[in-house]
Design a protein around this motif. Structure first.
Motif, PDB file in Angstrom:
ATOM      1  N   TRP A  17       0.827  -1.204   0.000  1.00  0.00           N
ATOM      2  CA  TRP A  17       0.000   0.000   0.000  1.00  0.00           C
ATOM      3  C   TRP A  17       0.865   1.258   0.000  1.00  0.00           C
ATOM      4  O   TRP A  17       0.603   2.211  -0.740  1.00  0.00           O
ATOM      5  CB  TRP A  17      -0.933  -0.011   1.220  1.00  0.00           C
ATOM      6  CG  TRP A  17      -1.825   1.181   1.248  1.00  0.00           C
ATOM      7  CD1 TRP A  17      -2.995   1.344   0.579  1.00  0.00           C
ATOM      8  CD2 TRP A  17      -1.603   2.394   1.974  1.00  0.00           C
ATOM      9  NE1 TRP A  17      -3.525   2.591   0.841  1.00  0.00           N
ATOM     10  CE2 TRP A  17      -2.691   3.254   1.704  1.00  0.00           C
ATOM     11  CE3 TRP A  17      -0.602   2.826   2.828  1.00  0.00           C
ATOM     12  CZ2 TRP A  17      -2.792   4.524   2.244  1.00  0.00           C
ATOM     13  CZ3 TRP A  17      -0.712   4.097   3.373  1.00  0.00           C
ATOM     14  CH2 TRP A  17      -1.788   4.933   3.086  1.00  0.00           C
ATOM     15  N   LEU A  18       1.914   1.253   0.812  1.00  0.00           N
ATOM     16  CA  LEU A  18       2.802   2.423   0.867  1.00  0.00           C
ATOM     17  C   LEU A  18       3.535   2.620  -0.459  1.00  0.00           C
ATOM     18  O   LEU A  18       3.707   3.758  -0.912  1.00  0.00           O
ATOM     19  CB  LEU A  18       3.797   2.281   2.021  1.00  0.00           C
ATOM     20  CG  LEU A  18       3.209   2.427   3.419  1.00  0.00           C
ATOM     21  CD1 LEU A  18       4.240   2.031   4.477  1.00  0.00           C
ATOM     22  CD2 LEU A  18       2.721   3.846   3.647  1.00  0.00           C
ATOM     23  N   ARG A  24       1.857   7.072  -6.598  1.00  0.00           N
ATOM     24  CA  ARG A  24       0.853   8.084  -6.923  1.00  0.00           C
ATOM     25  C   ARG A  24       1.352   9.481  -6.582  1.00  0.00           C
ATOM     26  O   ARG A  24       1.155  10.436  -7.348  1.00  0.00           O
ATOM     27  CB  ARG A  24      -0.442   7.789  -6.174  1.00  0.00           C
ATOM     28  CG  ARG A  24      -1.190   6.593  -6.743  1.00  0.00           C
ATOM     29  CD  ARG A  24      -2.501   6.292  -6.018  1.00  0.00           C
ATOM     30  NE  ARG A  24      -3.314   7.469  -5.829  1.00  0.00           N
ATOM     31  CZ  ARG A  24      -3.940   7.758  -4.686  1.00  0.00           C
ATOM     32  NH1 ARG A  24      -3.854   6.961  -3.643  1.00  0.00           N
ATOM     33  NH2 ARG A  24      -4.672   8.847  -4.590  1.00  0.00           N
ATOM     34  N   VAL A  25       2.010   9.615  -5.446  1.00  0.00           N
ATOM     35  CA  VAL A  25       2.550  10.926  -5.048  1.00  0.00           C
ATOM     36  C   VAL A  25       3.613  11.373  -6.045  1.00  0.00           C
ATOM     37  O   VAL A  25       3.643  12.535  -6.467  1.00  0.00           O
ATOM     38  CB  VAL A  25       3.108  10.876  -3.613  1.00  0.00           C
ATOM     39  CG1 VAL A  25       3.910  12.121  -3.291  1.00  0.00           C
ATOM     40  CG2 VAL A  25       1.988  10.681  -2.605  1.00  0.00           C
ATOM     41  N   ILE A  29       3.638  14.716  -8.363  1.00  0.00           N
ATOM     42  CA  ILE A  29       4.768  15.660  -8.336  1.00  0.00           C
ATOM     43  C   ILE A  29       5.259  15.907  -9.758  1.00  0.00           C
ATOM     44  O   ILE A  29       5.501  17.056 -10.156  1.00  0.00           O
ATOM     45  CB  ILE A  29       5.901  15.139  -7.436  1.00  0.00           C
ATOM     46  CG1 ILE A  29       5.491  15.228  -5.966  1.00  0.00           C
ATOM     47  CG2 ILE A  29       7.196  15.910  -7.682  1.00  0.00           C
ATOM     48  CD1 ILE A  29       6.461  14.543  -5.008  1.00  0.00           C
ATOM     49  N   ALA A  30       5.396  14.841 -10.548  1.00  0.00           N
ATOM     50  CA  ALA A  30       5.861  14.989 -11.930  1.00  0.00           C
ATOM     51  C   ALA A  30       4.894  15.850 -12.738  1.00  0.00           C
ATOM     52  O   ALA A  30       5.312  16.719 -13.515  1.00  0.00           O
ATOM     53  CB  ALA A  30       6.039  13.619 -12.580  1.00  0.00           C
ATOM     54  N   ALA A  31       3.598  15.634 -12.555  1.00  0.00           N
ATOM     55  CA  ALA A  31       2.597  16.431 -13.275  1.00  0.00           C
ATOM     56  C   ALA A  31       2.665  17.893 -12.846  1.00  0.00           C
ATOM     57  O   ALA A  31       2.581  18.799 -13.682  1.00  0.00           O
ATOM     58  CB  ALA A  31       1.198  15.868 -13.036  1.00  0.00           C
TER      59      ALA A  31
END
Length: 109
Positions: A17-18, A24-25, A29-31
């Protein structure tokens, strides 16, 4: 005393999960970095030649005319062309006392 589960299956589930959350984080950040790079290269909008400041409330009538680069403008200002600014001044709308658009436009009392 740890707040983590003591057994291996739940620890592995938590690890998965982590890892997914971290992915996802990192994608977010990239976006955000990509959008920031686009924003840096975007040209600011051109400064209008004239601004008409409108009042507050229903009807929002013009209350003041400014030059486009006037430092004393408010958020209620909208871009205007030369004819609109002159017409407003001729119709009694106040001229900004700082940038004096009435002088520049040749509309004096």
């Amino acid at each position: 005393m740890s707040d983590l589960p003591p057994d291996l299956p739940r620890l592995r589930t938590l690890e998965t999960w982590l890892a997914l959350s971290l992915d996802r984080v990192r994608q977010q950040i990239a976006a955000a970095e990509q959008q920031a790079a686009v924003d840096v290269h975007r040209e600011p909008p051109p400064v209008p030649d004239w601004l008409v400041e409108y009042g507050i409330g229903i009807g929002r009538t013009p209350v003041r005319v400014h030059g486009g680069d006037c430092w004393d403008t408010r958020s209620r200002c909208h871009p205007a062309d030369r004819d609109v600014a002159r017409r407003a001044l001729v119709n009694g709308v106040e001229a900004c006392t700082h940038c004096r658009p009435d002088t520049v436009l040749g509309v004096l009392d």
